[in-house]
Scaffold this motif. Structure first.
Motif, mmCIF file in Angstrom:
data_model
loop_
_atom_site.group_PDB
_atom_site.id
_atom_site.type_symbol
_atom_site.label_atom_id
_atom_site.label_comp_id
_atom_site.label_asym_id
_atom_site.label_seq_id
_atom_site.Cartn_x
_atom_site.Cartn_y
_atom_site.Cartn_z
ATOM 1 N N TRP A 23 0.815 -1.232 0.000
ATOM 2 C CA TRP A 23 0.000 0.000 0.000
ATOM 3 C C TRP A 23 0.842 1.273 0.000
ATOM 4 C CZ3 TRP A 23 -4.748 -0.474 -1.362
ATOM 5 C CH2 TRP A 23 -5.484 -1.606 -1.036
ATOM 6 N N GLU A 24 2.124 1.123 -0.190
ATOM 7 C CA GLU A 24 2.955 2.311 -0.153
ATOM 8 C C GLU A 24 2.617 3.290 -1.283
ATOM 9 O OE1 GLU A 24 4.873 3.199 2.225
ATOM 10 O OE2 GLU A 24 4.449 1.339 3.323
ATOM 11 N N PHE A 25 2.184 2.754 -2.378
ATOM 12 C CA PHE A 25 1.861 3.625 -3.526
ATOM 13 C C PHE A 25 0.700 4.571 -3.217
ATOM 14 C CE2 PHE A 25 -1.168 0.250 -3.909
ATOM 15 C CZ PHE A 25 -2.293 0.808 -4.505
ATOM 16 N N LEU A 26 -0.119 4.209 -2.191
ATOM 17 C CA LEU A 26 -1.336 4.986 -1.919
ATOM 18 C C LEU A 26 -1.183 5.916 -0.716
ATOM 19 C CD1 LEU A 26 -4.164 5.236 -3.115
ATOM 20 C CD2 LEU A 26 -4.957 3.553 -1.435
ATOM 21 N N ARG A 27 -0.146 5.671 0.077
ATOM 22 C CA ARG A 27 -0.005 6.506 1.275
ATOM 23 C C ARG A 27 0.330 7.951 0.861
ATOM 24 N NH1 ARG A 27 0.071 3.208 5.713
ATOM 25 N NH2 ARG A 27 0.656 1.018 5.319
ATOM 26 N N ASN A 28 -0.414 8.849 1.429
ATOM 27 C CA ASN A 28 -0.263 10.287 1.162
ATOM 28 C C ASN A 28 -0.337 10.614 -0.325
ATOM 29 O OD1 ASN A 28 0.193 10.774 3.944
ATOM 30 N ND2 ASN A 28 2.365 10.198 3.690
ATOM 31 N N ASN A 29 -1.137 9.825 -1.030
ATOM 32 C CA ASN A 29 -1.304 10.031 -2.472
ATOM 33 C C ASN A 29 -2.797 10.138 -2.787
ATOM 34 O OD1 ASN A 29 -0.973 10.271 -5.206
ATOM 35 N ND2 ASN A 29 0.027 8.279 -5.498
ATOM 36 N N ASP A 30 -3.405 11.236 -2.337
ATOM 37 C CA ASP A 30 -4.844 11.427 -2.552
ATOM 38 C C ASP A 30 -5.181 11.623 -4.027
ATOM 39 O OD1 ASP A 30 -5.289 11.183 0.138
ATOM 40 O OD2 ASP A 30 -5.241 13.350 0.542
ATOM 41 N N LEU A 44 -8.232 1.123 4.533
ATOM 42 C CA LEU A 44 -7.431 0.521 5.602
ATOM 43 C C LEU A 44 -6.568 -0.607 5.031
ATOM 44 C CD1 LEU A 44 -10.188 0.174 8.385
ATOM 45 C CD2 LEU A 44 -8.722 2.148 7.880
ATOM 46 N N ASP A 45 -5.368 -0.789 5.633
ATOM 47 C CA ASP A 45 -4.527 -1.915 5.217
ATOM 48 C C ASP A 45 -4.828 -3.140 6.080
ATOM 49 O OD1 ASP A 45 -3.452 -1.333 7.663
ATOM 50 O OD2 ASP A 45 -1.562 -0.505 6.863
ATOM 51 N N GLN A 46 -3.939 -4.181 5.987
ATOM 52 C CA GLN A 46 -4.207 -5.418 6.724
ATOM 53 C C GLN A 46 -4.139 -5.210 8.235
ATOM 54 O OE1 GLN A 46 -2.060 -4.936 4.280
ATOM 55 N NE2 GLN A 46 -1.723 -6.785 2.980
ATOM 56 N N GLN A 47 -3.401 -4.206 8.692
ATOM 57 C CA GLN A 47 -3.263 -3.957 10.133
ATOM 58 C C GLN A 47 -4.287 -2.894 10.616
ATOM 59 O OE1 GLN A 47 -0.491 -3.963 8.063
ATOM 60 N NE2 GLN A 47 -0.092 -6.117 8.660
ATOM 61 N N PHE A 48 -5.317 -2.604 9.774
ATOM 62 C CA PHE A 48 -6.382 -1.659 10.118
ATOM 63 C C PHE A 48 -5.854 -0.232 10.296
ATOM 64 C CE2 PHE A 48 -7.901 -5.769 11.624
ATOM 65 C CZ PHE A 48 -9.146 -5.863 11.010
ATOM 66 N N HIS A 49 -4.690 0.036 9.639
ATOM 67 C CA HIS A 49 -4.175 1.399 9.626
ATOM 68 C C HIS A 49 -4.768 2.143 8.442
ATOM 69 C CE1 HIS A 49 -0.448 -0.321 11.874
ATOM 70 N NE2 HIS A 49 -1.436 0.004 12.707
ATOM 71 N N VAL A 50 -5.057 3.422 8.651
ATOM 72 C CA VAL A 50 -5.658 4.236 7.595
ATOM 73 C C VAL A 50 -4.593 4.550 6.556
ATOM 74 C CG1 VAL A 50 -6.810 6.402 7.024
ATOM 75 C CG2 VAL A 50 -7.353 5.216 9.160
ATOM 76 N N VAL A 51 -4.837 4.121 5.348
ATOM 77 C CA VAL A 51 -3.928 4.408 4.252
ATOM 78 C C VAL A 51 -4.294 5.740 3.598
ATOM 79 C CG1 VAL A 51 -3.071 3.603 2.016
ATOM 80 C CG2 VAL A 51 -3.534 1.963 3.858
ATOM 81 N N SER A 52 -5.598 5.953 3.433
ATOM 82 C CA SER A 52 -6.078 7.180 2.807
ATOM 83 C C SER A 52 -7.466 7.469 3.359
ATOM 84 C CB SER A 52 -6.129 7.044 1.283
ATOM 85 O OG SER A 52 -6.662 8.220 0.693
#
Length: 461
Positions: free
Chosen positions: A69-76, A108-116
């Motif tokens: 999910w790195e491609f989507l982090r902070n990439n609105d 959310l990613d697999q660890q339920f962290h907000v990606v976007s």
């Protein structure tokens, strides 16, 4: 003091019907409004769920291409590009509702962290859609906020427009209901108004008043009953006037004779002799008989004439009454014959029945020519006792036979006041017969005179 506001039945009926219509309209309006608002929110909810499902599939494809999910982090910008591509080129099998996104969402990613997603807290009761790869592995989730109310300005404007339109419809419907209610109340109250006007005229003494019968319902029946009542009052008023005229006429003759006799005695024209006193006494007897008959008739009409009914024998009563008249009949040159059974049991008042028989015997004695005959017969016919009093000439015309039981009515010719009658005897007889559930009728007699038929119900001992 201020005059009180009149609130007639027309206004009451209009108010009742119109208030009911308004209550129904307002209830329907709020029902439709609640249904529309809930339905509109559900419509938005379903549309958001479809978009989130498409977004989940698109994110799953992107995840497989990048491996994380790195491609989507902070990439609105990438998220918005995906959203635009979904709106411009949606899957043909998915029919998206128009007007775009109406809710906030988080990835959310697999660890339920907000990606976007928005920076505000994620709702606990939001709907969640899995992001699943082609191998069936869940690599994240898309969480959408539940649309509990309208948030977009276009949706709010649409809702307000629908609300204004519904109130306009309610107002127009209320005006239509008021017009229809007015016509309905006016039509329903038209016969009532005729009855009210007729009642006022009737109360003012206009007994010739009649109202129009315009229907076959209860109001129509009421109008018919009103006309019947008015007809009865008109007839009773005519009978009252005729009755008063007859009474004054009956009293005038003996009173005029008494006055003339007394003035003649007072002026010395006529001496106070036994013959003069006898003449005065005869007029007093006529007045007394008239007053007694009027008293008996008034008691009978008012239902105040006492009847002490018991088991009696009609034959015995007839024989006693005929025996009392035997000598008077012989002195007038009349022959009295009886054709009676051995017994005629009946339940009635012996005094009133004797009065009836005496009146009929007196009537025949007074009006039958000397040398004639009077015949009394009695027999059983079905469930009735039939009694007839028939005499010889003179007779009564058929046109007069139906009226001889009216008070003060006399036929022209021999059967008139010259014979000494007051015209009340047969009316009293008819009332006594009706009090015993019987009938009294007149017809031609085979002897050439009048036949009075008394029919009484047979009541065995």
């Amino acid at each position: 003091m201020k005059a009180r506001l009149r609130f007639g039945i027309g206004a009451k009926l209009f108010t009742a019907i119109f208030a009911t219509c308004l209550l129904v309209l307002i209830t329907m309006h709020w029902g439709v409004r609640l249904s529309f608002e809930h339905g509109f929110v559900d419509y938005i909810k379903r549309g958001n769920e479809q978009r989130l499902a498409l977004l989940s599939d698109a994110l799953a494809d992107q995840y497989e291409q990048h491996g994380n999910w790195e491609f989507l982090r902070n990439n609105d910008r990438l998220v918005f590009a995906l959203l635009r591509s979904l709106e411009q080129n949606p899957d043909r099998s998915a029919q998206l509702p128009p007007h775009g996104w109406r809710t906030q969402f988080w990835i959310l990613d697999q660890q339920f962290h907000v990606v976007s997603g928005p920076r505000n807290a994620m709702p606990n009761n939001g709907f969640r859609h899995n992001i699943t790869t082609s191998t069936g592995k869940i690599v994240g989730w898309v969480v959408g906020a539940p649309p509990e109310r309208l948030t977009r300005s276009t949706d709010i404007n649409f809702d307000q427009q629908q609300r204004r339109t519904s109130w306009i419809i309610v107002a127009l419907s209320a005006l239509l209901a008021a017009f229809v209610t007015y016509l309905m109340a006016r039509g329903l109250l038209a016969p009532v108004k005729r009855l009210v006007d007729g009642t006022h005229q009737l109360a003012a003494g206009k007994f010739s008043t009649r109202v129009e019968v315009g229907s076959e319902d209860e109001l129509g029946q009421l109008a018919r009953d009103f006309n019947l009542l008015a007809s009865s009052l008109e007839k009773n008023e005519a009978m009252r006037r005729a009755f008063m005229a007859d009474i004054s006429h009956e009293l005038r003759t003996p009173l005029a004779i008494l006055r003339g006799e007394l003035e003649a005695i007072q002026d010395g024209v006529r001496k106070t002799t036994p013959d003069a006193i006898a003449s005065l006494q005869s007029e007093v007897v006529i007045l007394t008989k008239l007053v007694d008959d009027l008293h008996q008739l008034s008691l009978s009409d008012a239902g105040a004439l006492a009847y002490r009914k018991q088991n009696v024998d009609l034959v015995q009563l007839l024989e006693v009454c005929a025996g009392n008249f035997a000598e008077r009949y012989r002195s007038h040159g009349l022959r009295l014959s009886l054709q009676l059974p051995e017994h005629a049991p009946f339940f009635g008042d012996p005094d009133r029945l004797s009065h009836l028989f005496i009146n009929l015997l007196e009537n025949s004695l007074r009006y039958t020519h000397s040398g004639g005959e009077v015949e009394i017969r009695a027999w059983r016919e079905g469930e009735f006792w039939m009694l007839t009093f028939a005499d010889s000439a003179p007779g009564v015309d058929a046109a007069d036979q139906a009226r001889i039981f009216e008070r003060f009515y006399r036929t022209e010719g021999s059967r008139n006041r010259a014979s000494g009658g007051s015209g009340l005897g047969l009316a009293i007889c008819q009332n006594i017969a009706e009090a015993h559930n019987g009938t009294l009728t007149a017809s031609d007699a085979r002897l050439g005179g009048l036949k009075i038929t008394l029919q009484l119900p047979h009541v065995p001992h």
